[in-house]
Scaffold this motif. Structure first.
Motif, PDB file in Angstrom:
ATOM      1  N   LYS A   1      20.538  46.777  31.153  1.00 21.95           N
ATOM      2  CA  LYS A   1      20.148  47.704  30.081  1.00 21.95           C
ATOM      3  C   LYS A   1      21.283  47.935  29.102  1.00 21.95           C
ATOM      4  CE  LYS A   1      18.342  52.387  29.306  1.00 21.95           C
ATOM      5  NZ  LYS A   1      17.862  53.647  29.957  1.00 21.95           N
ATOM      6  N   TYR A   2      22.506  48.060  29.617  1.00 17.52           N
ATOM      7  CA  TYR A   2      23.639  48.398  28.757  1.00 17.52           C
ATOM      8  C   TYR A   2      24.570  47.218  28.507  1.00 17.52           C
ATOM      9  CZ  TYR A   2      22.090  53.214  29.313  1.00 17.52           C
ATOM     10  OH  TYR A   2      21.352  54.368  29.293  1.00 17.52           O
ATOM     11  N   ASP A   3      24.177  46.050  28.943  1.00 13.63           N
ATOM     12  CA  ASP A   3      24.840  44.788  28.579  1.00 13.63           C
ATOM     13  C   ASP A   3      26.313  44.745  29.004  1.00 13.63           C
ATOM     14  OD1 ASP A   3      25.022  42.238  27.543  1.00 13.63           O
ATOM     15  OD2 ASP A   3      25.594  42.940  25.545  1.00 13.63           O
ATOM     16  N   PHE A   4      26.553  44.822  30.316  1.00 10.89           N
ATOM     17  CA  PHE A   4      27.899  44.611  30.835  1.00 10.89           C
ATOM     18  C   PHE A   4      27.795  43.805  32.132  1.00 10.89           C
ATOM     19  CE2 PHE A   4      26.476  48.658  32.648  1.00 10.89           C
ATOM     20  CZ  PHE A   4      26.746  48.492  34.005  1.00 10.89           C
ATOM     21  N   PRO A   5      28.805  42.987  32.442  1.00 11.55           N
ATOM     22  CA  PRO A   5      28.787  42.178  33.673  1.00 11.55           C
ATOM     23  C   PRO A   5      29.180  42.990  34.904  1.00 11.55           C
ATOM     24  CG  PRO A   5      30.744  41.682  32.400  1.00 11.55           C
ATOM     25  CD  PRO A   5      29.944  42.638  31.576  1.00 11.55           C
ATOM     26  N   ILE A   6      28.688  42.563  36.061  1.00 17.23           N
ATOM     27  CA  ILE A   6      29.038  43.171  37.339  1.00 17.23           C
ATOM     28  C   ILE A   6      29.898  42.188  38.129  1.00 17.23           C
ATOM     29  CG2 ILE A   6      28.170  44.002  39.553  1.00 17.23           C
ATOM     30  CD1 ILE A   6      25.740  45.033  38.195  1.00 17.23           C
ATOM     31  N   VAL A   7      30.990  42.685  38.670  1.00 13.71           N
ATOM     32  CA  VAL A   7      31.872  41.906  39.532  1.00 13.71           C
ATOM     33  C   VAL A   7      31.739  42.466  40.945  1.00 13.71           C
ATOM     34  CG1 VAL A   7      34.225  41.095  39.946  1.00 13.71           C
ATOM     35  CG2 VAL A   7      33.466  41.593  37.601  1.00 13.71           C
ATOM     36  N   ILE A   8      31.228  41.666  41.873  1.00 13.38           N
ATOM     37  CA  ILE A   8      31.019  42.117  43.250  1.00 13.38           C
ATOM     38  C   ILE A   8      31.988  41.396  44.171  1.00 13.38           C
ATOM     39  CG2 ILE A   8      29.391  42.314  45.167  1.00 13.38           C
ATOM     40  CD1 ILE A   8      27.118  42.241  43.167  1.00 13.38           C
ATOM     41  N   ASP A   9      32.747  42.168  44.906  1.00 11.71           N
ATOM     42  CA  ASP A   9      33.651  41.623  45.928  1.00 11.71           C
ATOM     43  C   ASP A   9      32.962  41.776  47.287  1.00 11.71           C
ATOM     44  OD1 ASP A   9      35.595  40.994  47.754  1.00 11.71           O
ATOM     45  OD2 ASP A   9      37.174  42.174  46.815  1.00 11.71           O
ATOM     46  N   GLU A  10      32.474  40.661  47.847  1.00  8.75           N
ATOM     47  CA  GLU A  10      31.781  40.723  49.134  1.00  8.75           C
ATOM     48  C   GLU A  10      32.617  40.108  50.246  1.00  8.75           C
ATOM     49  OE1 GLU A  10      29.612  36.956  49.822  1.00  8.75           O
ATOM     50  OE2 GLU A  10      31.760  37.288  49.640  1.00  8.75           O
ATOM     51  N   THR A  11      33.936  40.177  50.091  1.00  5.36           N
ATOM     52  CA  THR A  11      34.846  39.619  51.084  1.00  5.36           C
ATOM     53  C   THR A  11      34.574  40.177  52.479  1.00  5.36           C
ATOM     54  OG1 THR A  11      36.588  39.267  49.452  1.00  5.36           O
ATOM     55  CG2 THR A  11      37.265  39.415  51.749  1.00  5.36           C
ATOM     56  N   ILE A  12      34.355  41.477  52.587  1.00  2.00           N
ATOM     57  CA  ILE A  12      34.150  42.090  53.889  1.00  2.00           C
ATOM     58  C   ILE A  12      32.854  41.601  54.524  1.00  2.00           C
ATOM     59  CG2 ILE A  12      33.972  44.275  55.144  1.00  2.00           C
ATOM     60  CD1 ILE A  12      36.690  43.713  53.794  1.00  2.00           C
ATOM     61  N   GLY A  13      31.821  41.449  53.718  1.00  2.00           N
ATOM     62  CA  GLY A  13      30.551  40.960  54.252  1.00  2.00           C
ATOM     63  C   GLY A  13      30.537  39.459  54.432  1.00  2.00           C
ATOM     64  N   ASN A  14      30.982  38.712  53.447  1.00  2.00           N
ATOM     65  CA  ASN A  14      30.988  37.261  53.292  1.00  2.00           C
ATOM     66  C   ASN A  14      29.577  36.691  53.257  1.00  2.00           C
ATOM     67  OD1 ASN A  14      30.269  35.726  55.904  1.00  2.00           O
ATOM     68  ND2 ASN A  14      31.765  37.229  56.642  1.00  2.00           N
TER      69      ASN A  14
END
Length: 571
Positions: free
Chosen positions: A371-384
């Protein structure tokens, strides 16, 4: 399932973890007081540190190479740091000019020094070794070190060792001869470094004092012997000439492993704590090839460059907002911020978080991002990605294995800005260690879940932070069919004294880092937030929290050790 026998972990303060390894990823701080004294800079701990967490501790090999550069090229008032490319030194200089007060903007000098082997056709080396050096006033070292720490772009300890071996062979022919005569097997190792010359390549911003490294002092014999036997004698590593092939195999392995739902049998990756990988692809993770995979020298380096790529691709923003709980109320605040008209460069989050294992509502965040036009950075290192699948909700996915960049604009920036800084020997070790990832994760999942159940059922435990118990309604939405809850958890007891008693009596490796094949624990808040304990407590990260990263050891042995530590609590 693979199983590791459990030997006695290192107990000497400051010794490497794993033991007797020159490129260790952690350091032994066996007691609670050891960790406190380390944070307070007590000599009894600091002076005994043989190694440390790579970004926070300059490896002894790197330190020796730095001292040689300072001796030959620095002014008496200067120190230096070494980086693998020119851009990193330029970024460091920009950082110093911003955060170190100086009346002389020319006090930060850059230089390039290249060490060459004259007959590369007969050498098993990678070829030239170029050191990119920034010189700065000695009093600016702590500021420069913070850049090293927060970007992860410093040179690899294996690169430093490689350079030192070449210089050692050049300056001490008798040492090389003695090593050659020990055995035929070891002789072949010595031939790699015979008849090697060094030369000064080119200078960018300063004039060197003279010929490069003509009076290097000897490297400790036992250190070289030890490293030789671990990584050469038993054939665990390929020659350096295989470095590019190892990188190609890593790219292919990562590309195939991202198609987890299409081909689970090809998911066989594992990562070392000192290296990260990045993958450029579309959000739905389709048709990923090795040509879309990019390698970075460390996890922090890949995060730093992801942010740098975003700054290049999109207009910069002036403020940073921190939402430390990752809760629904935090997302409410983010939504209100966006509705007020403020624009953001990107949103960074973990899935799950470290050390409290909370899982944010990715679907709601994705709706806001679109909706607001920005990227998401997800760190899933703990989950993998064996355990969780969050690719489709991210624009940039950060993991101990991968980073996925989506969007044409980001692709163009990365293609223009990316440089391969991964040292060849690190790539070879990484490839060697990345062949049974799926099986290892399954074993670690099983071990961790059993340990957490043991602790959860003990009246001595105040709370367990583990994705199975913390925000499970969100975590389970993204959990893969055969995945588990990962190997990392945190535990808190009813008093700080009880935490100390448990930690001190726990017979496992104890030091910083996570995601290792062996079980590793640390008093997380003491190490990460010692000078801001009240601030951390405000987000639920209490001073007595112990973070544990479970490994591949025999499950029953682990259960026994954790039960013994519970029994040791008298509080």
């Amino acid at each position: 399932m693979p199983t590791t026998s459990y030997s006695t972990p290192p107990t000497e303060v400051g010794s490497p973890i794993p033991a007797n390894t020159p490129h260790a990823i952690s350091v032994a701080l066996p007691t609670w007081q050891d960790n406190v004294d380390y944070e307070e800079g007590r000599e009894r701990v600091v002076n005994r540190m043989l190694t440390g967490y790579p970004r926070f501790f300059i490896n002894k090999q790197v330190e020796k190479l730095m001292s040689i550069c300072e001796e030959k090229f620095a002014k008496p008032s200067e120190s230096c740091l070494l980086f693998p490319n020119r851009k990193a030194t330029e970024h460091c200089r920009t950082y110093l000019r911003r955060y170190f007060e100086s009346n002389n903007p020319a006090c930060f000098r850059l230089a390039e020094i290249t060490i060459v082997t004259p007959d590369q056709s007969k050498s098993l080396t990678q070829g030239n070794v170029t050191l990119h050096i920034i010189f700065f006033p000695k009093e600016a070292f702590s500021v420069a070190k913070s850049f090293w720490q927060h970007t992860g772009d410093g040179i690899s300890s294996r690169l430093a060792e490689f350079a030192l071996n070449i210089l050692q062979a050049k300056s001490n022919e008798q040492y090389t001869k003695n090593l050659y005569e020990v055995s035929t097997k070891r002789a072949s190792f010595c031939k790699r470094y015979s008849n090697i010359q060094t030369s000064y390549s080119r200078n960018l911003d300063c004039e060197p004092k003279g010929t490069l490294f003509t009076d290097i002092t000897s490297i400790n014999d036992s250190f070289v012997e030890q490293n030789f036997y671990v990584e050469e004698r038993y054939g665990r590593n390929l020659p350096m000439s295989f470095a590019e092939k190892a990188k190609l195999e890593l790219r292919r392995r990562i590309a195939s492993s991202l198609k987890i739902e299409e081909n689970k049998d090809r998911l066989d990756n594992i990562i070392s704590s000192s290296v990260d990988l990045s993958v450029l692809t579309e959000r739905l993770v389709k048709d990923v090839t090795e040509n879309e995979v990019f390698l970075f020298p460390s996890g922090m380096s890949s995060i730093f460059h992801a942010h740098r790529f975003l700054l290049t691709a999109f207009p910069p923003r002036k403020r940073c907002h921190f939402y430390g709980n990752g809760s629904s109320s935090d997302i409410d605040e983010i939504e209100s911020l966006l509705e007020s008209g403020e624009r953001v460069l990107a949103l960074f989050c973990e899935f799950p978080s470290n050390p409290l294992c909370k899982s944010p509502d990715l679907k709601r965040l994705r709706t806001l991002a679109d909706k607001y036009d920005f990227p998401i950075v997800i760190d899933e290192t703990i989950g993998n990605f064996v355990n969780v699948k969050v690719f489709e909700w991210a624009d940039i996915l950060v993991s101990s294995l991968t980073k996925i960049f989506s969007g044409d604009k980001l692709k163009k920036v990365i293609n223009n800005e990316y440089e391969d800084l991964l040292w060849g020997e690190d790539a070879i070790v990484l490839e060697r260690n990345s062949r049974t990832f799926r099986e290892r994760i399954m074993k670690i999942n099983e071990n961790a879940e059993e340990i957490c159940e043991l602790l959860r059922n003990s009246p001595k435990v105040k709370k367990i932070y583990y994705p199975k118990y913390i925000t499970p309604e969100i975590y389970l939405q993204y959990k893969t069919v055969k995945g588990g809850f990962g190997g990392l958890f945190s535990v808190i007891f009813h008093s700080d004294l009880a935490s100390q008693q448990f930690f001190d009596s726990l017979i496992i490796a104890k030091g910083p880092s996570l995601g290792t094949n062996f079980t590793l624990a640390c008093p997380y808040t003491i190490l990460a937030h010692y000078n801001e304990l009240d601030w951390a407590s405000g987000y639920g990260v209490e001073p007595g929290i112990i973070r544990v990263s479970i490994g591949l050891e025999d499950k029953n042995d682990l259960l026994k050790r954790f039960q013994q530590s519970l029994d040791a609590i008298t509080e």
